[in-house]
Design an enzyme around this catalytic site. Structure first.
Site, PDB file in Angstrom:
ATOM      1  N   GLN A  38       0.794  -1.218   0.000  1.00 55.92           N
ATOM      2  CA  GLN A  38       0.000   0.000   0.000  1.00 55.92           C
ATOM      3  C   GLN A  38       0.835   1.280   0.000  1.00 55.92           C
ATOM      4  OE1 GLN A  38      -2.711  -1.671   3.294  1.00 55.92           O
ATOM      5  NE2 GLN A  38      -4.103  -0.433   2.078  1.00 55.92           N
ATOM      6  N   HIS A  85       1.074  -9.162   4.711  1.00 48.16           N
ATOM      7  CA  HIS A  85      -0.090  -8.295   4.534  1.00 48.16           C
ATOM      8  C   HIS A  85      -0.449  -8.365   3.050  1.00 48.16           C
ATOM      9  CE1 HIS A  85      -2.305  -4.626   6.397  1.00 48.16           C
ATOM     10  NE2 HIS A  85      -2.877  -4.866   5.225  1.00 48.16           N
ATOM     11  N   ASN A 109      -1.762 -10.536   8.610  1.00 48.77           N
ATOM     12  CA  ASN A 109      -2.770  -9.509   8.760  1.00 48.77           C
ATOM     13  C   ASN A 109      -4.053  -9.973   8.082  1.00 48.77           C
ATOM     14  OD1 ASN A 109      -3.753  -6.617   9.189  1.00 48.77           O
ATOM     15  ND2 ASN A 109      -4.116  -6.927   7.003  1.00 48.77           N
ATOM     16  N   GLU A 110      -5.127 -10.044   8.838  1.00 45.98           N
ATOM     17  CA  GLU A 110      -6.459 -10.308   8.292  1.00 45.98           C
ATOM     18  C   GLU A 110      -6.491 -11.476   7.315  1.00 45.98           C
ATOM     19  OE1 GLU A 110      -8.353  -6.818   6.772  1.00 45.98           O
ATOM     20  OE2 GLU A 110      -8.172  -5.730   8.650  1.00 45.98           O
ATOM     21  N   TYR A 147     -13.317  -1.826  11.957  1.00 45.45           N
ATOM     22  CA  TYR A 147     -13.699  -0.672  11.129  1.00 45.45           C
ATOM     23  C   TYR A 147     -15.186  -0.344  11.174  1.00 45.45           C
ATOM     24  CZ  TYR A 147      -9.085  -0.566   9.073  1.00 45.45           C
ATOM     25  OH  TYR A 147      -7.741  -0.442   8.896  1.00 45.45           O
ATOM     26  N   GLU A 202      -5.543  -2.085  13.984  1.00 48.95           N
ATOM     27  CA  GLU A 202      -6.021  -1.130  12.979  1.00 48.95           C
ATOM     28  C   GLU A 202      -7.385  -0.618  13.387  1.00 48.95           C
ATOM     29  OE1 GLU A 202      -6.215  -2.474   8.875  1.00 48.95           O
ATOM     30  OE2 GLU A 202      -4.216  -3.351   9.018  1.00 48.95           O
ATOM     31  N   TRP A 257      -5.027   3.259  11.636  1.00 50.96           N
ATOM     32  CA  TRP A 257      -4.864   3.011  10.205  1.00 50.96           C
ATOM     33  C   TRP A 257      -5.318   4.267   9.494  1.00 50.96           C
ATOM     34  CZ3 TRP A 257      -2.371  -0.549   7.468  1.00 50.96           C
ATOM     35  CH2 TRP A 257      -2.495  -0.433   6.073  1.00 50.96           C
ATOM     36  N   GLU A 288      -5.549   1.923  -1.459  1.00 52.38           N
ATOM     37  CA  GLU A 288      -6.598   1.263  -0.679  1.00 52.38           C
ATOM     38  C   GLU A 288      -7.198   0.093  -1.479  1.00 52.38           C
ATOM     39  OE1 GLU A 288      -7.490   0.972   2.340  1.00 52.38           O
ATOM     40  OE2 GLU A 288      -9.349  -0.096   1.911  1.00 52.38           O
ATOM     41  N   TRP A 289      -6.353  -0.888  -1.790  1.00 53.97           N
ATOM     42  CA  TRP A 289      -6.784  -2.144  -2.424  1.00 53.97           C
ATOM     43  C   TRP A 289      -7.748  -1.915  -3.586  1.00 53.97           C
ATOM     44  CZ3 TRP A 289      -2.960  -4.867  -0.984  1.00 53.97           C
ATOM     45  CH2 TRP A 289      -2.448  -4.776   0.307  1.00 53.97           C
TER      46      TRP A 289
END
Ligand code: PNW
Length: 488
Positions: free
Chosen positions: A27, A127, A171-172, A308, A387, A438, A445-446
């Site tokens: 990112q 990530h 991560n996630e 989030y 995050e 974050w 952003e993906w």
């Protein structure tokens, strides 16, 4: 009473509470093909028509690879005690093959720079940037990727372990597994149903292998994993269909990771919600080998939680019209599926709460509830919020002195409300040890490319100029005082 407005709680955070900011390699780094780095699945995916807004890629991003010393100096100026960043596997072991000294040297310099500014390095090993060569060999659906990951993790640990003590394996993994292999919203963009659970198992196994290997070499190091968890509240608690939808989402989002990690087994509910589904003729259970769950359940020193938005699942499509990711994945050129295996009937109606730029519902109380319920339901290691943040349309302005500024009042309010939620969880006895915003800087952003800004520092992508936003000042004050600052 709303616990977030209960001002009788002390505004202080516990002594030693860790304040940080986070980024991820793909990112922010750019320099996508320099110094021996080869393609990751995101280099490939971002070039597929319709995969990423405006055809954006991470080729340049924030050019952090070349601007790292200045970025670290900025972190130091803001007074953050820790920086959470990730390592690009295809830089360090290009094509998943032999170690690349030039790639490792970047992270070596980054760690030294952080320590020179008194910032604690918090390393995430993965990530989402899997070397494309490994995806070509089956990616996270191929059990051999687990071994490749363990080798890679040890390469990084050998290089940085004399200075880095905090290690996050993944991560996630939910995003890697289910957005990557079931829904197709993220790289590698595959839509193969229950394959997401197979990928999840291999990601968990890779985590367990790395934890076990690193633990045996460096017992004093802090090892954990970061999950993106949600509080799935039925859209209408009186509707049995919505209640069932929430249970299904909880299984296929939270418990698919929490139960094997913290209880050493998959919950029966996961089997129930994936019954009859196969990938290439096999159920996901057929990919679980004797001994896997012992590795996956190896003790953790911390759990990282990314939070989030609130989510209210339902199956009554008429009331809604939105899938999990709201409008974000509506690319006509690239049809996607529900990221929940068998979940194309699931919808996430908005409840009238405020939303961020990504159309994500702002529900700070959900963070409080999530932390309290985790603590109640599991034998929980210390927790770090790794995050939390929000995308808003930032407007670049000019202050009284003529300097560029960004007055992101909505983001300040977002952080303030979520920090109050953390404080409420602490008051309820949850062992929360730190909080990472974050993100340090606006970045790639993906699937949204550069359209959505999550930074507390504004990035002018045309000039690569960095401008700290009001939210950066707010968090700097919180970090300096270890308490909630007054807002406004
Ligand atoms: C996380 N969802 O991604 C990642 O860890 C960050 O890299 C990312 O920039 C940040 O959150 C903001 O998106 C997510 O679909 C992506 O629920 C998608 C989802 C959640 C988190």
């Amino acid at each position: 009473m709303n616990p977030l407005s209960d001002d009788t709680r002390p505004a202080e955070f516990p002594p030693g509470f860790l304040w940080g900011a986070a980024t991820a390699s793909y990112q922010v780094e750019g320099a996508a093909f320099e110094d021996g780095r080869t393609a990751s699945i995101w280099d490939t995916f971002s070039r597929l028509p319709g995969a990423v807004r405006n055809g954006d890629t991470g080729d340049v991003a924030c050019d952090h690879y070349h601007r790292m010393p200045a970025d670290v100096a900025l972190l130091g100026e803001l007074g953050f005690a820790s920086y959470r960043f990730s390592i690009a596997w295809p830089r360090v072991r290009p094509d998943g093959g032999a170690p690349n000294p030039a790639g490792l040297a970047f992270y070596d310099r980054l760690v030294d720079e952080l320590l020179a500014h008194d910032v604690l390095p918090w390393v995430t090993l993965y990530h989402w940037d899997l070397p494309q060569t490994l995806e070509d060999a089956g990616g996270w659906l191929n059990r051999d990727t687990v071994e490749r990951y363990a080798d890679y993790a040890l390469t990084v640990h050998d290089a940085l372990g004399d200075r880095v003590r905090h290690w996050t394996t993944f991560n996630e993994p939910w995003c890697s597994a289910f957005l990557g292999y079931t829904g197709g919203q993220h790289a590698p963009g595959r839509t193969e149903g229950v394959a997401g659970v197979v990928a999840a198992h291999h990601l968990l196994l890779a985590h367990g292998r790395a934890v076990t290997e690193i633990r045996s070499r460096a017992p004093e190091h802090q090892l954990g994993i970061t999950l993106n968890l949600t509080v799935a509240e039925p859209y209408d608690a009186a509707d049995p269909g919505d209640v069932a939808a929430a249970t299904r989402v909880d299984q296929l989002w939270n418990r698919v990771f929490l139960d094997p990690l913290l209880r050493g087994k998959y919950d029966d509910g996961l089997a129930a919600h994936t019954e009859g589904m196969t990938w290439r003729g096999r159920t996901w259970q057929e990919f679980v080998v004797d001994g896997d769950l012992e590795l996956i359940g190896a003790p953790l020193d911390f759990l990282g939680v990314n939070y989030y938005h609130g989510d209210a699942p339902s199956t009554r499509a008429a009331s809604t019209g939105r899938d999990l990711l709201g409008s974000r994945v509506a690319h006509p050129e690239r049809p996607t599926r529900s990221p929940f295996p068998g979940g194309d009937d699931l919808v996430f109606p908005r409840r009238g709460l405020p939303v961020t730029g990504l159309d994500w519902e702002v529900q700070p109380e959900g963070l409080h509830r999530l932390l309290v319920e985790l603590d109640r339901d599991y034998d929980l290691p210390p927790v770090y919020v790794t995050e939390n943040g929000a995308a808003y349309d930032d407007v670049l302005g000019v202050d009284e002195t003529g300097a560029a500024c960004v007055d992101d009042a909505e983001r300040v309010a977002f952080f303030d409300a979520h920090l109050r939620a953390v404080r409420a969880a602490l008051a309820d006895g949850v062992d929360v040890r730190g909080y990472f915003a974050w993100s340090l800087i606006d970045n790639f952003e993906w699937a949204y490319g550069y359209e959505q800004r999550f930074g507390i520092v504004y990035c002018d992508f045309a000039t690569q100029r960095r401008i700290p936003k009001a939210s950066a000042r707010y968090l700097a004050r919180a970090a300096a005082a270890n308490r909630l600052p007054d807002v406004g």
